[in-house]
Scaffold this motif. Sequence first.
Motif, mmCIF file in Angstrom:
data_model
loop_
_atom_site.group_PDB
_atom_site.id
_atom_site.type_symbol
_atom_site.label_atom_id
_atom_site.label_comp_id
_atom_site.label_asym_id
_atom_site.label_seq_id
_atom_site.Cartn_x
_atom_site.Cartn_y
_atom_site.Cartn_z
ATOM 1 N N ILE A 154 0.853 -1.194 0.000
ATOM 2 C CA ILE A 154 0.000 0.000 0.000
ATOM 3 C C ILE A 154 0.886 1.240 0.000
ATOM 4 O O ILE A 154 1.830 1.344 0.788
ATOM 5 C CB ILE A 154 -0.919 0.057 1.235
ATOM 6 C CG1 ILE A 154 -1.650 -1.278 1.436
ATOM 7 C CG2 ILE A 154 -1.943 1.175 1.090
ATOM 8 C CD1 ILE A 154 -2.286 -1.403 2.802
ATOM 9 N N GLY A 155 0.574 2.178 -0.886
ATOM 10 C CA GLY A 155 1.265 3.457 -0.917
ATOM 11 C C GLY A 155 0.295 4.601 -0.696
ATOM 12 O O GLY A 155 -0.925 4.402 -0.578
ATOM 13 N N TYR A 162 -7.071 5.069 5.463
ATOM 14 C CA TYR A 162 -7.130 4.049 4.416
ATOM 15 C C TYR A 162 -6.540 2.722 4.913
ATOM 16 O O TYR A 162 -7.153 1.654 4.763
ATOM 17 C CB TYR A 162 -6.355 4.564 3.209
ATOM 18 C CG TYR A 162 -6.509 3.770 1.938
ATOM 19 C CD1 TYR A 162 -7.523 4.059 1.043
ATOM 20 C CD2 TYR A 162 -5.613 2.761 1.616
ATOM 21 C CE1 TYR A 162 -7.661 3.346 -0.148
ATOM 22 C CE2 TYR A 162 -5.737 2.044 0.436
ATOM 23 C CZ TYR A 162 -6.767 2.342 -0.446
ATOM 24 O OH TYR A 162 -6.880 1.626 -1.608
ATOM 25 N N VAL A 163 -5.362 2.802 5.509
ATOM 26 C CA VAL A 163 -4.718 1.577 5.982
ATOM 27 C C VAL A 163 -5.493 0.975 7.148
ATOM 28 O O VAL A 163 -5.618 -0.254 7.257
ATOM 29 C CB VAL A 163 -3.259 1.851 6.364
ATOM 30 C CG1 VAL A 163 -2.611 0.601 6.958
ATOM 31 C CG2 VAL A 163 -2.468 2.311 5.146
ATOM 32 N N ARG A 164 -6.044 1.814 7.999
ATOM 33 C CA ARG A 164 -6.857 1.284 9.100
ATOM 34 C C ARG A 164 -8.034 0.486 8.564
ATOM 35 O O ARG A 164 -8.306 -0.635 9.035
ATOM 36 C CB ARG A 164 -7.366 2.426 9.988
ATOM 37 C CG ARG A 164 -8.324 1.949 11.065
ATOM 38 C CD ARG A 164 -8.878 3.078 11.910
ATOM 39 N NE ARG A 164 -9.931 2.582 12.788
ATOM 40 C CZ ARG A 164 -10.609 3.345 13.639
ATOM 41 N NH1 ARG A 164 -10.325 4.647 13.743
ATOM 42 N NH2 ARG A 164 -11.559 2.812 14.400
ATOM 43 N N VAL A 165 -8.752 1.039 7.599
ATOM 44 C CA VAL A 165 -9.917 0.337 7.040
ATOM 45 C C VAL A 165 -9.493 -0.984 6.409
ATOM 46 O O VAL A 165 -10.125 -2.034 6.629
ATOM 47 C CB VAL A 165 -10.642 1.231 6.022
ATOM 48 C CG1 VAL A 165 -11.737 0.449 5.292
ATOM 49 C CG2 VAL A 165 -11.252 2.448 6.719
ATOM 50 N N LEU A 166 -8.423 -0.974 5.631
ATOM 51 C CA LEU A 166 -7.944 -2.207 5.011
ATOM 52 C C LEU A 166 -7.599 -3.253 6.066
ATOM 53 O O LEU A 166 -8.012 -4.417 5.970
ATOM 54 C CB LEU A 166 -6.704 -1.917 4.165
ATOM 55 C CG LEU A 166 -6.936 -1.327 2.787
ATOM 56 C CD1 LEU A 166 -5.618 -0.861 2.201
ATOM 57 C CD2 LEU A 166 -7.582 -2.357 1.867
ATOM 58 N N ASP A 167 -6.831 -2.855 7.046
ATOM 59 C CA ASP A 167 -6.404 -3.776 8.098
ATOM 60 C C ASP A 167 -7.618 -4.384 8.795
ATOM 61 O O ASP A 167 -7.682 -5.613 9.011
ATOM 62 C CB ASP A 167 -5.523 -3.010 9.087
ATOM 63 C CG ASP A 167 -4.865 -3.904 10.129
ATOM 64 O OD1 ASP A 167 -4.950 -5.144 10.016
ATOM 65 O OD2 ASP A 167 -4.250 -3.358 11.061
ATOM 66 N N GLU A 168 -8.588 -3.554 9.125
ATOM 67 C CA GLU A 168 -9.741 -4.054 9.872
ATOM 68 C C GLU A 168 -10.640 -4.939 9.011
ATOM 69 O O GLU A 168 -11.171 -5.946 9.500
ATOM 70 C CB GLU A 168 -10.508 -2.872 10.451
ATOM 71 C CG GLU A 168 -9.714 -2.158 11.553
ATOM 72 C CD GLU A 168 -10.396 -0.927 12.113
ATOM 73 O OE1 GLU A 168 -9.897 -0.383 13.123
ATOM 74 O OE2 GLU A 168 -11.430 -0.507 11.547
ATOM 75 N N ILE A 169 -10.816 -4.613 7.745
ATOM 76 C CA ILE A 169 -11.629 -5.470 6.872
ATOM 77 C C ILE A 169 -10.960 -6.825 6.677
ATOM 78 O O ILE A 169 -11.599 -7.886 6.783
ATOM 79 C CB ILE A 169 -11.887 -4.800 5.513
ATOM 80 C CG1 ILE A 169 -12.803 -3.588 5.675
ATOM 81 C CG2 ILE A 169 -12.510 -5.789 4.527
ATOM 82 C CD1 ILE A 169 -13.008 -2.792 4.395
ATOM 83 N N LEU A 170 -9.659 -6.804 6.393
ATOM 84 C CA LEU A 170 -8.946 -8.057 6.138
ATOM 85 C C LEU A 170 -8.887 -8.946 7.374
ATOM 86 O O LEU A 170 -8.734 -10.167 7.256
ATOM 87 C CB LEU A 170 -7.531 -7.751 5.648
ATOM 88 C CG LEU A 170 -7.433 -7.102 4.266
ATOM 89 C CD1 LEU A 170 -6.000 -6.710 3.966
ATOM 90 C CD2 LEU A 170 -7.965 -8.033 3.188
ATOM 91 N N SER A 171 -9.021 -8.335 8.551
ATOM 92 C CA SER A 171 -8.976 -9.101 9.803
ATOM 93 C C SER A 171 -10.365 -9.453 10.329
ATOM 94 O O SER A 171 -10.481 -10.056 11.408
ATOM 95 C CB SER A 171 -8.225 -8.292 10.874
ATOM 96 O OG SER A 171 -6.931 -7.935 10.446
ATOM 97 N N ALA A 172 -11.416 -9.121 9.587
ATOM 98 C CA ALA A 172 -12.778 -9.227 10.111
ATOM 99 C C ALA A 172 -13.312 -10.651 10.126
ATOM 100 O O ALA A 172 -14.351 -10.918 10.729
ATOM 101 C CB ALA A 172 -13.728 -8.333 9.314
#
Length: 290
Positions: free
Chosen positions: A103-104, A132-142
């Motif tokens: 992610i950039g 952006y990174v927070r949302v990605l991290d939380e979705i992928l860990s859901a």
Amino acid sequence: MRARDFGVLVLPDASAPAVLERFRRVEEFGFDQVFLPDHIANVFATEPAWLDGATLAAAAAVATERIRIGTLVSNPVLRPPALLAKEALTLDHLSGGRFELGIGAGIVAADHHATGTEPWSVRERVARFAEYVRVLDEILSADGEPYTFEGRWYSVRDLATGPAAVRRPRPPIVIGGQAPSILRVAAQRADVWNTNGKPELSLDENIALVARQNRELDELCDGYGRDPRALRRSALLWATTDPLTGPAGLEELVERLSGAGIEDFVLGWPEPAQADRFETLVREVIPKLR
């Protein structure tokens, strides 16, 4: 000392069959990783033609069997976070858990122009990136649970996050960038930090920069209550750190960058005139450096 990984960044600047053959060759050469960029066009030239890197990442997942596949780096200008998370989960499943999500921050004006948006200010880009990174991290860990987020820049409502990731607890996140704000997010949420240095700096200056940034990352990790060793450090070798065109060979680069804290090394796919030298690195040099 942990084992070093070696990868290759493949540009999507050839026909689809040619790019697929590059993926296969990277795997045959014994590399650990193959990466693709995520820009709407080549940021350095208008020729040759340019295919979509994210789409080709899916092709790489089915064209290879062993090698890890990733983006270096996915682009928040082109992909809202929930969409990118779904793409990452799909690639995770297509590859059997071999996908790594780079992610950039989205700094290329051409990507904005292609999507009808104005380039973000530095302040806006920094604020967007953390969300952006927070949302990605939380979705992928859901793990398939519905997900909702309401922030200043991004919102997601009742997103169905399934299927759960193959790679546990989620596909690894690789954060690329060098700004202080990027380092803070990497220390909080990334599995890997990647740098490509600065092309305007000399080799010595880039080595010193990487060493300083790795010390900063160690301090940031400590501040967040995280073991700094949990964050791997990776370098894309280009410009003055390119072993094919720069002032130093791969042996020197690996020795000096390892001393500055780097563990993983990503080479660029060679131009035709560099192919023989690249194969020499693959067959004679890299095995001794692992």
